[in-house]
Design a protein around this motif. Structure first.
Motif, PDB file in Angstrom:
ATOM      1  N   ARG A  88      69.337   8.114   2.780  1.00  9.89           N
ATOM      2  CA  ARG A  88      68.954   6.764   2.403  1.00  9.89           C
ATOM      3  C   ARG A  88      69.966   6.099   1.477  1.00  9.89           C
ATOM      4  NH1 ARG A  88      64.408   9.852   3.200  1.00  9.89           N
ATOM      5  NH2 ARG A  88      62.820   8.853   4.461  1.00  9.89           N
ATOM      6  N   LEU A  89      70.755   6.900   0.802  1.00 10.42           N
ATOM      7  CA  LEU A  89      71.730   6.374  -0.153  1.00 10.42           C
ATOM      8  C   LEU A  89      73.104   6.952   0.165  1.00 10.42           C
ATOM      9  CD1 LEU A  89      69.590   6.972  -3.367  1.00 10.42           C
ATOM     10  CD2 LEU A  89      69.870   4.802  -2.168  1.00 10.42           C
ATOM     11  N   SER A  90      74.122   6.208  -0.189  1.00  9.21           N
ATOM     12  CA  SER A  90      75.478   6.722   0.004  1.00  9.21           C
ATOM     13  C   SER A  90      75.688   7.929  -0.903  1.00  9.21           C
ATOM     14  CB  SER A  90      76.506   5.641  -0.326  1.00  9.21           C
ATOM     15  OG  SER A  90      76.505   5.381  -1.724  1.00  9.21           O
ATOM     16  N   ASP A  91      76.684   8.735  -0.570  1.00  9.43           N
ATOM     17  CA  ASP A  91      76.991   9.891  -1.408  1.00  9.43           C
ATOM     18  C   ASP A  91      77.329   9.459  -2.832  1.00  9.43           C
ATOM     19  OD1 ASP A  91      76.537  11.663   0.664  1.00  9.43           O
ATOM     20  OD2 ASP A  91      78.653  11.822   1.223  1.00  9.43           O
ATOM     21  N   ALA A  92      78.078   8.379  -2.967  1.00 12.52           N
ATOM     22  CA  ALA A  92      78.453   7.897  -4.302  1.00 12.52           C
ATOM     23  C   ALA A  92      77.225   7.463  -5.098  1.00 12.52           C
ATOM     24  CB  ALA A  92      79.449   6.738  -4.189  1.00 12.52           C
ATOM     25  N   GLU A  93      76.291   6.781  -4.444  1.00 10.35           N
ATOM     26  CA  GLU A  93      75.068   6.339  -5.125  1.00 10.35           C
ATOM     27  C   GLU A  93      74.197   7.529  -5.496  1.00 10.35           C
ATOM     28  OE1 GLU A  93      72.126   3.828  -6.835  1.00 10.35           O
ATOM     29  OE2 GLU A  93      74.297   3.692  -6.540  1.00 10.35           O
ATOM     30  N   ARG A  97      73.152   8.415  -9.330  1.00 15.37           N
ATOM     31  CA  ARG A  97      71.760   8.572  -9.745  1.00 15.37           C
ATOM     32  C   ARG A  97      71.499   9.950 -10.333  1.00 15.37           C
ATOM     33  NH1 ARG A  97      67.588   5.254  -5.918  1.00 15.37           N
ATOM     34  NH2 ARG A  97      68.739   3.300  -5.903  1.00 15.37           N
ATOM     35  N   LEU A  98      72.134  10.964  -9.762  1.00 14.72           N
ATOM     36  CA  LEU A  98      71.984  12.306 -10.322  1.00 14.72           C
ATOM     37  C   LEU A  98      72.561  12.360 -11.729  1.00 14.72           C
ATOM     38  CD1 LEU A  98      71.188  15.284 -10.048  1.00 14.72           C
ATOM     39  CD2 LEU A  98      73.416  15.685  -8.970  1.00 14.72           C
ATOM     40  N   ASP A  99      73.756  11.803 -11.915  1.00 19.33           N
ATOM     41  CA  ASP A  99      74.376  11.774 -13.246  1.00 19.33           C
ATOM     42  C   ASP A  99      73.500  11.028 -14.251  1.00 19.33           C
ATOM     43  OD1 ASP A  99      76.545  13.210 -12.318  1.00 19.33           O
ATOM     44  OD2 ASP A  99      77.844  11.455 -12.082  1.00 19.33           O
TER      45      ASP A  99
END
Length: 136
Positions: A88-93, A97-99
């Protein structure tokens, strides 16, 4: 005709998160944990608003965000359904969000003064618990 899946969400008035965020987070977790499956129909905006005794606009905002992110899909004249799994989200996003989540977590936990190994053990335990829920 699909039956509407009850959406057992808890809204906490003492929670620092806005109600919209609590709904979005709750639905995401239910989908991630497998409690809501692809094709399940969600309650109508008005129905969920009545259930939670909140303004329908709040539910509509949460549903819009979940639809925009790909968690839900709208079927014209039929309602909202859990969307089929996909990234649902790009790898960068996802990384961002994890960070952010880890940063918030660390800022909340450090002042509690627990040993790092105990914090790591509890986090690992919760991740295993959620992982087992997804599989079951």
């Amino acid at each position: 005709m699909a039956r509407t899946t009850p959406l057992m969400l808890q809204i906490a008035t003492g929670d620092a998160r806005p109600i919209v965020r609590q709904i979005v987070d709750g639905v995401r977790m239910k989908i991630a944990a497998g409690e809501l499956k692809p094709g399940d129909q969600l309650p109508s905006v008005r129905g969920l608003a009545q259930q939670l005794t909140i303004n329908p606009n709040t539910v509509a905002k949460a549903y819009t965000e979940l639809t925009t992110e790909g968690w839900l899909e709208s079927r014209q004249g039929m309602g909202l359904y859990v969307a089929a799994p996909r990234q649902r989200l790009s790898d960068a996003e996802r990384e961002r969000r994890l960070d952010d989540a880890i940063g918030r977590f660390v800022n909340d936990v450090i002042p509690l003064d627990f040993p790092a190994d105990e914090v790591e053990s509890r986090v690992a335990h919760e991740l295993r618990r959620w992982s087992s829920r997804r599989i079951a």
